[in-house]
Write a protein that holds these residues in place. Structure first.
Motif, PDB file in Angstrom:
ATOM      1  N   PHE A  81      11.604  39.662  12.789  1.00  0.00           N
ATOM      2  CA  PHE A  81      10.578  39.077  11.929  1.00  0.00           C
ATOM      3  C   PHE A  81       9.184  39.427  12.464  1.00  0.00           C
ATOM      4  N   ALA A  82       9.065  39.461  13.793  1.00  0.00           N
ATOM      5  CA  ALA A  82       7.786  39.853  14.398  1.00  0.00           C
ATOM      6  C   ALA A  82       7.445  41.291  13.994  1.00  0.00           C
ATOM      7  N   LEU A  83       8.442  42.170  14.031  1.00  0.00           N
ATOM      8  CA  LEU A  83       8.207  43.573  13.680  1.00  0.00           C
ATOM      9  C   LEU A  83       7.748  43.735  12.229  1.00  0.00           C
ATOM     10  N   VAL A  84       8.452  43.074  11.289  1.00  0.00           N
ATOM     11  CA  VAL A  84       8.074  43.274   9.884  1.00  0.00           C
ATOM     12  C   VAL A  84       6.726  42.614   9.565  1.00  0.00           C
ATOM     13  N   ALA A  85       6.413  41.509  10.236  1.00  0.00           N
ATOM     14  CA  ALA A  85       5.093  40.885  10.021  1.00  0.00           C
ATOM     15  C   ALA A  85       3.996  41.806  10.560  1.00  0.00           C
ATOM     16  N   TYR A  86       4.237  42.387  11.735  1.00  0.00           N
ATOM     17  CA  TYR A  86       3.253  43.301  12.330  1.00  0.00           C
ATOM     18  C   TYR A  86       3.049  44.531  11.431  1.00  0.00           C
ATOM     19  N   GLU A  87       4.138  45.102  10.946  1.00  0.00           N
ATOM     20  CA  GLU A  87       4.024  46.289  10.088  1.00  0.00           C
ATOM     21  C   GLU A  87       3.334  45.962   8.765  1.00  0.00           C
ATOM     22  N   HIS A  88       3.536  44.739   8.297  1.00  0.00           N
ATOM     23  CA  HIS A  88       2.838  44.268   7.102  1.00  0.00           C
ATOM     24  C   HIS A  88       1.320  44.350   7.350  1.00  0.00           C
ATOM     25  N   GLY A  89       0.914  43.934   8.557  1.00  0.00           N
ATOM     26  CA  GLY A  89      -0.501  43.988   8.926  1.00  0.00           C
ATOM     27  C   GLY A  89      -1.006  45.420   9.026  1.00  0.00           C
ATOM     28  N   ALA A  90      -0.172  46.326   9.547  1.00  0.00           N
ATOM     29  CA  ALA A  90      -0.571  47.732   9.650  1.00  0.00           C
ATOM     30  C   ALA A  90      -0.780  48.319   8.253  1.00  0.00           C
ATOM     31  N   ASP A  91       0.074  47.936   7.322  1.00  0.00           N
ATOM     32  CA  ASP A  91      -0.057  48.388   5.933  1.00  0.00           C
ATOM     33  C   ASP A  91      -1.356  47.854   5.322  1.00  0.00           C
ATOM     34  N   MET A  92      -1.708  46.615   5.644  1.00  0.00           N
ATOM     35  CA  MET A  92      -2.958  46.041   5.143  1.00  0.00           C
ATOM     36  C   MET A  92      -4.141  46.883   5.611  1.00  0.00           C
ATOM     37  N   ALA A  93      -4.125  47.239   6.898  1.00  0.00           N
ATOM     38  CA  ALA A  93      -5.238  48.019   7.454  1.00  0.00           C
ATOM     39  C   ALA A  93      -5.359  49.362   6.729  1.00  0.00           C
ATOM     40  N   ARG A  94      -4.232  50.007   6.451  1.00  0.00           N
ATOM     41  CA  ARG A  94      -4.269  51.306   5.761  1.00  0.00           C
ATOM     42  C   ARG A  94      -4.867  51.192   4.364  1.00  0.00           C
ATOM     43  N   GLN A  95      -4.682  50.051   3.718  1.00  0.00           N
ATOM     44  CA  GLN A  95      -5.164  49.886   2.340  1.00  0.00           C
ATOM     45  C   GLN A  95      -6.472  49.082   2.246  1.00  0.00           C
ATOM     46  N   HIS A  96      -7.095  48.791   3.381  1.00  0.00           N
ATOM     47  CA  HIS A  96      -8.296  47.938   3.404  1.00  0.00           C
ATOM     48  C   HIS A  96      -8.036  46.587   2.739  1.00  0.00           C
ATOM     49  N   ILE A  97      -6.876  46.008   3.033  1.00  0.00           N
ATOM     50  CA  ILE A  97      -6.567  44.656   2.563  1.00  0.00           C
ATOM     51  C   ILE A  97      -6.949  43.715   3.702  1.00  0.00           C
ATOM     52  N   ARG A  98      -7.935  42.860   3.431  1.00  0.00           N
ATOM     53  CA  ARG A  98      -8.484  42.003   4.481  1.00  0.00           C
ATOM     54  C   ARG A  98      -7.662  40.729   4.660  1.00  0.00           C
ATOM     55  N   TYR A  99      -7.023  40.297   3.553  1.00  0.00           N
ATOM     56  CA  TYR A  99      -6.278  39.024   3.562  1.00  0.00           C
ATOM     57  C   TYR A  99      -5.053  39.144   2.681  1.00  0.00           C
ATOM     58  N   ARG A 100      -3.931  38.658   3.191  1.00  0.00           N
ATOM     59  CA  ARG A 100      -2.731  38.604   2.364  1.00  0.00           C
ATOM     60  C   ARG A 100      -2.045  37.257   2.528  1.00  0.00           C
ATOM     61  N   GLU A 101      -1.633  36.715   1.393  1.00  0.00           N
ATOM     62  CA  GLU A 101      -0.826  35.502   1.392  1.00  0.00           C
ATOM     63  C   GLU A 101       0.590  35.965   1.074  1.00  0.00           C
TER      64      GLU A 101
END
Ligand SMILES: [Zn+2]
Length: 357
Positions: A81-101
């Motif tokens: 779960f830590a890995l997929v949450a972290y990768e979710h954050g990496a994807d946000m950075a690539r797309q300039h997504i500042r906040y995700r719920e």
């Protein structure tokens, strides 16, 4: 029209997203890695990324559920779960997504299949990934824990067979998760035959504890489901809600209460809620005066991204820079994050838009 210039604008624009599922956004590479780690390769149809990417490709609701269940089964340990949450954050950075719920379904890892995990295991795993992503990429994630409709009715053809256990376990996890970024309480899954009303017993306590109510409604079922979500679950936002377009009184009520919709255009096309973008009511709902947001739902499963969804708004719904920025701002505005963070992200967003429009 989607010009190269507008494409660049969309890519660079600071974005927020309020409707996306953690388990539905894991990249095929990671699913393979998790399956390898956990000796689950035999549950996947292939052991290569390209094959998995093709298997992911949407081919009807039944297939979608099969894929979803297989992905779910590869998550076995807190570090997964830590890995997929972290990768979710990496994807946000690539797309300039500042906040995700991000919506997460604890019951599927705790009760539906017994993986030997506890609520604390899930919370600690997610928290580790979330903090690592924040430290490395400066992105902010909050969680919505949602109740799976389908798992709550032992007899799938009988709404009277309601079993409260999945909802109760989800509530327990969400309340324990408030100190780990849980801000919302949701209801997901297939709506037909599974109305929102029986779930009222957990939405009351969730709201009293300060969580926002964000059920899926008006996607695979019509206006009655949205009315139920409003009246029985005191919805603060509606997940999807597009089929409210079928009921003028419901549209008026959503506008009067200013209840935002979390719209996922490509997901709706894939699941045949609408056959084409031309038939999709996104623009009509916006022009009617509802607060609309655009989201990606389960991006790799629908072969999309949040960036792509904004491109769809430009390409198929005729939005220009100002229109796209207005829709993007809505997502920050309606998010369940704490007020201080919201002010900071809105200030950053407004400054960017002033320079770029
Ligand atoms: Zn969804």
């Amino acid at each position: 029209m989607l010009t190269p210039d507008l494409k660049q604008f969309i890519q660079n624009m600071p974005k927020a997203e309020v409707h996306i599922h953690l388990e539905g956004s894991i990249a095929p590479e990671t699913v393979l890695e998790l399956a390898r780690r956990n000796n689950r390769l035999d549950t996947l149809p292939t052991d290569n990324v390209e094959g998995l990417r093709q298997w992911y490709t949407f081919a009807g609701f039944e297939h979608f559920i099969t894929v979803y269940v297989a992905i779910m089964g590869t998550l076995r340990k807190p570090e997964d779960f830590a890995l997929v949450a972290y990768e979710h954050g990496a994807d946000m950075a690539r797309q300039h997504i500042r906040y995700r719920e991000v919506t997460f379904t604890p019951y599927l890892h705790l009760g539906w299949e017994d993986k030997g995990l506890t609520i604390q295991d899930l919370l600690h795993g997610l928290e580790e990934g979330r903090q690592r992503a924040r430290n490395e990429f400066g992105v902010e994630m909050r969680w919505v824990f949602d109740v799976p409709r389908n798992a709550s009715f032992p007899d799938e053809s009988n709404p009277a067979s309601y079993n409260p256990a999945p909802a109760e376990l989800t509530l327990e996890a969400a309340l324990a998760g408030r100190q780990y970024g849980v801000v919302g309480f949701g209801l997901g899954g297939y709506e037909v035959n599974f109305p929102p009303e029986p779930f009222a017993h957990v939405f009351g306590p969730a709201k009293r504890a300060g969580l926002i109510s964000v059920p899926h409604a008006g996607e695979t079922e019509g206006p009655a489901s949205v009315w139920g979500a409003l009246n029985e679950l005191a919805a603060d936002r509606i997940g999807h809600g597009v089929r409210a377009i079928e009921d003028p009184a419901l549209l008026a009520e959503l506008k009067r209460r200013d209840i935002p919709l979390e719209i996922n255009p490509t997901s709706n096309i894939c699941l045949h809620v609408y056959e084409t973008y031309a038939e999709h009511p996104f623009r009509k709902l916006d022009e009617y005066g509802l607060t609309v947001t655009v989201n990606s739902d389960d991006p790799p499963l629908f072969n999309t991204t949040l960036t792509r969804e904004y491109e769809v708004l430009a390409e198929h719904f005729g939005y220009d820079r100002a229109g796209l920025a207005r829709i993007a701002r809505n997502a920050f505005r309606v998010a369940g994050m704490e007020e201080g963070l919201k002010r900071r992200l809105l200030t950053e967003f407004d400054a960017w838009v002033t320079v770029n429009t």
